[in-house]
Design an enzyme around this catalytic site. Structure first.
Site, PDB file in Angstrom:
ATOM      1  N   ASP A 116      10.829   7.662 -10.768  1.00 38.74           N
ATOM      2  CA  ASP A 116      10.647   7.147  -9.300  1.00 38.74           C
ATOM      3  C   ASP A 116      11.283   5.777  -9.156  1.00 38.74           C
ATOM      4  OD1 ASP A 116       9.993   7.371  -6.698  1.00 38.74           O
ATOM      5  OD2 ASP A 116       8.159   6.519  -6.846  1.00 38.74           O
ATOM      6  N   LYS A 151      -4.214  -3.448  -8.197  1.00 38.77           N
ATOM      7  CA  LYS A 151      -3.792  -2.141  -7.621  1.00 38.77           C
ATOM      8  C   LYS A 151      -5.136  -1.206  -7.636  1.00 38.77           C
ATOM      9  CE  LYS A 151      -0.651   1.815  -8.284  1.00 38.77           C
ATOM     10  NZ  LYS A 151       0.307   2.456  -9.250  1.00 38.77           N
ATOM     11  N   GLN A 164       0.912  -1.223   0.138  1.00 40.81           N
ATOM     12  CA  GLN A 164       0.121   0.103   0.019  1.00 40.81           C
ATOM     13  C   GLN A 164       0.760   1.467  -0.124  1.00 40.81           C
ATOM     14  OE1 GLN A 164      -1.707  -1.077   4.142  1.00 40.81           O
ATOM     15  NE2 GLN A 164      -1.587   1.179   4.283  1.00 40.81           N
ATOM     16  N   LYS A 222      -4.102   0.894  -2.351  1.00 35.64           N
ATOM     17  CA  LYS A 222      -3.381  -0.604  -1.853  1.00 35.64           C
ATOM     18  C   LYS A 222      -3.338  -1.740  -3.380  1.00 35.64           C
ATOM     19  CE  LYS A 222      -5.689  -0.185   2.527  1.00 35.64           C
ATOM     20  NZ  LYS A 222      -6.678  -0.607   3.581  1.00 35.64           N
ATOM     21  N   VAL A 223      -2.387  -2.567  -2.767  1.00 29.54           N
ATOM     22  CA  VAL A 223      -2.341  -3.685  -3.669  1.00 29.54           C
ATOM     23  C   VAL A 223      -2.564  -5.041  -3.103  1.00 29.54           C
ATOM     24  CG1 VAL A 223      -0.669  -4.763  -5.306  1.00 29.54           C
ATOM     25  CG2 VAL A 223      -0.316  -2.369  -4.812  1.00 29.54           C
TER      26      VAL A 223
END
Length: 210
Positions: free
Chosen positions: A150, A54, A34, A39-40
């Protein structure tokens, strides 16, 4: 009602009910990660395929932008060192992306002091090379090129054979195309994106960051 209509080869248009069933109604036992986006969950699709679902946090404008960005980018990126998009769901206030499931989790967990077993040097080298190949593909072979923005150990996922796959394109952007005669070069963002601790010093010190 669905908000977007798109037909993408190899990407499934899934319903909320299908994904709810695949994750035991998004139970805590299926939760595998998360963050600020949501959240996953680990899920099993109707055809028996393992998947990582996801689920974007409801009412999040940033989450909405990341959702559409990832669909656009991942649907046309194909490389063994990039995580594959399996499907998506866009119904009412629910937005979800469905990825291939990575049974060995992320690199950060394997590098932590709490890891059950340390990665051997050859395996670390193989993971580093695989990650680099995925990033190189994004920068030089994707059309147009893409900047991830990222890259960090938690965004490097590992499959059943510990093959590294770069994940989480929520902060990605298309690179500007080279200037052509009579055509102005594309816009380059000067806003630093991503996780600050993961951004190298020379990028932070730069006056322009794509």
């Amino acid at each position: 009602a669905k908000k977007i209509q798109m037909k993408i080869d190899g990407v499934k248009d899934l319903t909320f009910e299908e994904l709810s069933n695949s994750t035991s109604n998004f139970s805590d036992s299926a939760l595998i990660g998360q963050g600020g986006y949501g959240k996953v969950y680990r899920g099993i699709l109707a055809d028996g395929t393992g998947a990582a679902v996801k689920r974007t946090q409801q009412g999040s404008l940033q989450g909405s932008e990341e959702f559409f960005t990832e669909i656009e980018l991942l649907s046309r990126l194909h490389h063994r060192n990039l995580v594959s998009l399996v499907g998506y769901c866009d119904e009412d206030n629910e937005q979800m992306l469905v990825y291939e499931y990575m049974p060995n989790g992320n690199l950060r967990d394997h590098l932590s002091a709490q890891a059950k077993e340390a990665l051997s040097f050859p395996m670390r080298l193989r993971i580093a090379l695989g990650s680099s190949r995925g990033i190189l593909y994004l920068h030089t072979e994707a059309d147009p090129p893409i900047y991830h923005r990222d890259i960090k150990s938690s965004n490097i996922l590992l499959d059943s054979k510990f093959v590294a796959k770069v994940a989480d394109f929520g902060l990605s952007r298309l690179a500007p195309l080279p200037a052509m005669e009579g055509v102005a070069p594309g816009h380059v963002s000067t806003v630093v994106k991503g996780t600050p601790v993961s951004i190298t010093f020379y990028i932070l010190a730069s006056t322009s960051c794509a």
